[in-house]
Scaffold this motif. Structure first.
Motif, PDB file in Angstrom:
ATOM      1  N   SER A   1       2.473   8.737  21.453  1.00 27.61           N
ATOM      2  CA  SER A   1       3.130   7.686  22.236  1.00 27.61           C
ATOM      3  C   SER A   1       4.040   6.884  21.321  1.00 27.61           C
ATOM      4  O   SER A   1       3.853   6.840  20.096  1.00 27.61           O
ATOM      5  CB  SER A   1       2.089   6.766  22.891  1.00 27.61           C
TER       6      SER A   1
ATOM      7  N   ARG B   1       4.190   9.985  25.511  1.00 29.52           N
ATOM      8  CA  ARG B   1       4.396   8.829  26.382  1.00 29.52           C
ATOM      9  C   ARG B   1       5.351   7.834  25.714  1.00 29.52           C
ATOM     10  O   ARG B   1       5.125   7.401  24.581  1.00 29.52           O
ATOM     11  CB  ARG B   1       3.060   8.156  26.695  1.00 29.52           C
TER      12      ARG B   1
ATOM     13  N   MET C   1       6.936   9.720  30.715  1.00 27.56           N
ATOM     14  CA  MET C   1       6.377  10.879  30.027  1.00 27.56           C
ATOM     15  C   MET C   1       7.485  11.872  29.683  1.00 27.56           C
ATOM     16  O   MET C   1       8.289  12.259  30.534  1.00 27.56           O
ATOM     17  CB  MET C   1       5.333  11.573  30.900  1.00 27.56           C
TER      18      MET C   1
END
Length: 395
Positions: free
Chosen positions: A271, A361, A343
């Motif tokens: 992420s 992410r 995403m």
């Protein structure tokens, strides 16, 4: 003169009467039985030599015939010590049989060898006689073949199989009980560290299997690697035991190398944060955790509409097992993207392994300039309202 002619004519008539009988004998017809001839007994075995295994019985089929009706007695001579013999007529044990004239009668002679009889040929005779002393002797031979030593045997259809560390190796194994008694066969396997071995019969997992004497059963041996193993040959020994008998065989699992690629940030995170309308660079690490080199690696991505994603480098010719390399991933969210989480799917394609994906992410933030402008507008609006209230409020 008349007497001579009479004798000559009589002789010619006798000769003419004798010719048919002579011709009949010449053609093979049986001559008439002479009154007062000695009666005869005829006997033979249809199969005079029989081969059996140790402790097995044999039955000789005897055919008997007599020229006259009579009752004859039956006995066996020359039988080895410890052996047993009995004559049977139908389902009954007999010692004599009635023979009608010129009719064949069947009698069975059952012979059982001694338990300790050794392999070899054993000759004896069946004797058939009447109370007048007329008899016939029928020679017989029972051959006992050498006893095979009891044993277990294991036979593998394909003893060598190839696959990757993710392959379950299945070997077809035939267990044969070459003994005279039924057995419960226990199954065991000796495999290198990192393998699990199981035995299956009719799709059910087993550790032992009953096998009748002289028969066999087919089972499956499943060998499953645990995790990633280095490429190489791995021998597995399979052992079967039962009734004090042991048999073993070896199968071979040949593991071929296979690359396994993983793409993530240096700290393992998947992420990151990016600003709407601006490009953000993320330093990823591409690592080959497999057991073989990866070739012709290509990187691609799927992102929300109007986003841009690029890789540097986008293609890698080769990455050896256990090695890693840096890959810069540039993500440019759309200028119209609102704040929130999005995403991005990163794809890794290499020669011979197909495509693997990693979901990354991205948390999108908007520019702080527009926030300041908004605050300024609000402040101006408050100031204008305050001035208006102050001026018109005095009136």
């Amino acid at each position: 003169m008349r007497t001579r002619w009479s004798l000559w004519i009589a002789l010619m008539l006798l000769t003419a009467l004798a010719l048919p009988a002579t011709a009949a004998w010449a053609q093979g017809e049986n001559p008439p039985t002479t009154v007062g001839a000695t009666p005869q007994i005829i006997g033979y075995a249809k199969y005079p030599v029989i081969i059996v295994g140790a402790n097995e019985s044999a039955t000789f089929e005897l055919a008997l015939q007599s020229t006259t009706a009579r009752t004859v007695s039956l006995e066996v001579q020359g039988l080895p010590e410890g052996w047993e013999a009995e004559f049977r007529g139908g389902i009954r044990t007999i010692r004599a049989v009635y023979l009608p004239a010129d009719e064949e009668v069947s009698v069975n002679l059952r012979v059982t060898s001694a338990k300790d009889a050794k392999a070899g040929d054993y000759a004896f005779q069946a004797v058939v006689k009447d109370n007048q002393g007329t008899q016939v002797t029928i020679p017989l031979t029972l051959t006992i073949k050498a006893r095979k030593a009891p044993k277990l045997t294991l036979q593998v259809d394909l003893p060598t199989l190839k696959g990757s560390s993710n392959t379950t190796f299945r070997y077809g194994l035939t267990v044969k009980n070459e003994s005279a008694t039924d057995a419960s066969i226990n199954l065991q396997a000796d495999a290198p560290l990192g393998f699990i071995v199981s035995f299956k019969y009719l799709a059910k997992e087993i550790t032992a299997i009953p096998v009748e004497a002289g028969s066999s059963k087919r089972i499956d041996v499943e060998v499953r690697p645990l995790g990633q193993l280095p490429a190489g040959e791995y021998p597995i020994t399979v052992t079967a035991t039962g009734n004090n008998l042991t048999a073993s065989t070896q199968v071979l699992a040949v593991i071929t190398g296979q690359p396994r690629l993983n793409l993530s940030l240096p700290d393992g995170r998947l992420s990151g944060r990016a600003q709407a309308g601006k490009e953000t660079k993320f330093e990823f690490v591409l690592e080959n955790n497999g057991s073989a080199a990866a070739h012709n690696i290509k990187l691609s991505a799927s992102a929300p509409g109007e986003w841009k994603v690029s890789f540097d480098p986008q293609q890698i010719d080769q990455l050896e097992a256990g090695q890693k390399t840096k890959v810069t991933v540039s993500i440019h969210p759309s200028a119209q993207a609102v704040a929130g989480d999005y995403m991005v799917t990163l794809r890794i394609n290499s020669e011979g392994t197909g495509t693997s994906t990693t979901d990354f992410r991205v948390t999108v933030t908007t520019s702080t300039l527009w926030g300041l402008v908004g605050l300024a507008i609000i402040a101006v609006a408050v100031l204008v309202v305050s001035l208006a209230v102050a001026r018109f409020g005095r009136r």
